[in-house]
Motif scaffolding. Structure first.
Motif, short mmCIF file in Angstrom:
data_model
loop_
_atom_site.label_atom_id
_atom_site.label_comp_id
_atom_site.label_asym_id
_atom_site.label_seq_id
_atom_site.Cartn_x
_atom_site.Cartn_y
_atom_site.Cartn_z
N PHE A 180 0.84 -1.20 0.00
CA PHE A 180 0.00 0.00 0.00
C PHE A 180 0.87 1.24 0.00
O PHE A 180 1.62 1.47 0.96
CB PHE A 180 -0.95 -0.01 1.20
N PRO A 181 0.78 2.08 -1.05
CA PRO A 181 1.67 3.22 -1.18
C PRO A 181 1.30 4.43 -0.31
O PRO A 181 2.11 5.34 -0.15
CB PRO A 181 1.56 3.59 -2.67
N ARG A 182 0.10 4.44 0.23
CA ARG A 182 -0.35 5.59 1.01
C ARG A 182 -0.82 5.15 2.40
O ARG A 182 -1.15 3.99 2.60
CB ARG A 182 -1.51 6.29 0.29
N ASP A 183 -0.86 6.12 3.31
CA ASP A 183 -1.42 5.84 4.63
C ASP A 183 -2.86 5.36 4.45
O ASP A 183 -3.49 5.58 3.42
CB ASP A 183 -1.42 7.09 5.50
N GLY A 184 -3.38 4.72 5.48
CA GLY A 184 -4.74 4.20 5.43
C GLY A 184 -5.54 4.57 6.66
O GLY A 184 -5.01 5.13 7.62
N HIS A 185 -6.80 4.26 6.61
CA HIS A 185 -7.70 4.42 7.76
C HIS A 185 -8.16 3.03 8.20
O HIS A 185 -8.42 2.17 7.38
CB HIS A 185 -8.95 5.22 7.39
N ARG A 186 -8.27 2.87 9.50
CA ARG A 186 -8.91 1.68 10.07
C ARG A 186 -10.21 2.13 10.71
O ARG A 186 -10.22 3.00 11.58
CB ARG A 186 -8.04 1.01 11.12
N HIS A 187 -11.32 1.52 10.26
CA HIS A 187 -12.64 1.73 10.86
C HIS A 187 -13.03 0.42 11.53
O HIS A 187 -12.70 -0.66 11.02
CB HIS A 187 -13.67 2.07 9.78
#
Length: 182
Positions: free
Chosen positions: A170-177
């Motif tokens: 994954f090249p970008r930061d992510g969100h965890r919901h």
């Protein structure tokens, strides 16, 4: 694999039928993946008949192993049912308190409330089906530059938990919901 889930119609949208993927879904799967936006958000785009057949084989194997449950999401149309989305419950392990939900929406279905209704149906099913196995939490992950996925998560009862640092692939930061079992 006789599991079929439903999401009720709304005043502005047809009801949804969620069922395991079948071998005769190859053409519909290829049609959905012709969308460059969908291909840009998925790690393993389906661009050939061979890839579509492999996708369907992995789906069957996941169901057989009782660890990964992929649902084709269908909507009634004048020509019969048409594929509008995919929702998957993955990483189900007996005794582990969490699993992950992922999804994609076909281009013609975006912005019509398909994804939240389908994600909610699979999430409700997962908590009912795996309660005795200790499942208490579902996670929905997406890249930070995908605000539509934030809206789907929120509409499906998933609360934002944290930003995840980018890491391969994954090249970008992510969100965890997270959504907790009721």
């Amino acid at each position: 694999m006789s599991i079929v889930l439903c999401a009720a119609p709304t005043p502005s949208a047809s009801g949804l039928l969620l069922r395991p993927w079948r071998d005769d879904d190859v053409d519909a799967l290829l049609d959905a993946y012709r969308d460059p936006v969908l291909r840009s958000w998925t790690r393993y785009p389906v661009t050939t008949r061979v890839e579509a057949i492999a996708f369907l084989r992995r789906s069957r194997q996941g169901w057989a192993a009782d660890r990964r449950f992929s649902f084709a999401v269908l909507e009634a149309s004048p020509d019969g049912e048409r594929l509008v989305a995919n929702v998957v419950l993955k990483d189900v392990t007996p005794g582990r308190p969490y699993a992950e939900v992922g999804y994609w929406t076909a281009a013609p279905a975006r912005g019509r409330g398909v994804a939240p209704r389908a994600v909610t149906a699979v999430s409700d099913w997962a908590f009912a089906r795996f309660a005795a196995s200790g499942l208490t939490r579902l996670e929905l992950l997406h890249q930070v530059d995908n605000p539509a996925s934030c809206r789907v998560a929120e509409k499906s009862g998933y609360v934002f938990q944290e930003v995840l640092a980018a890491r391969p692939p994954f090249p970008r930061d992510g969100h965890r919901h997270v959504r907790w079992r009721p």
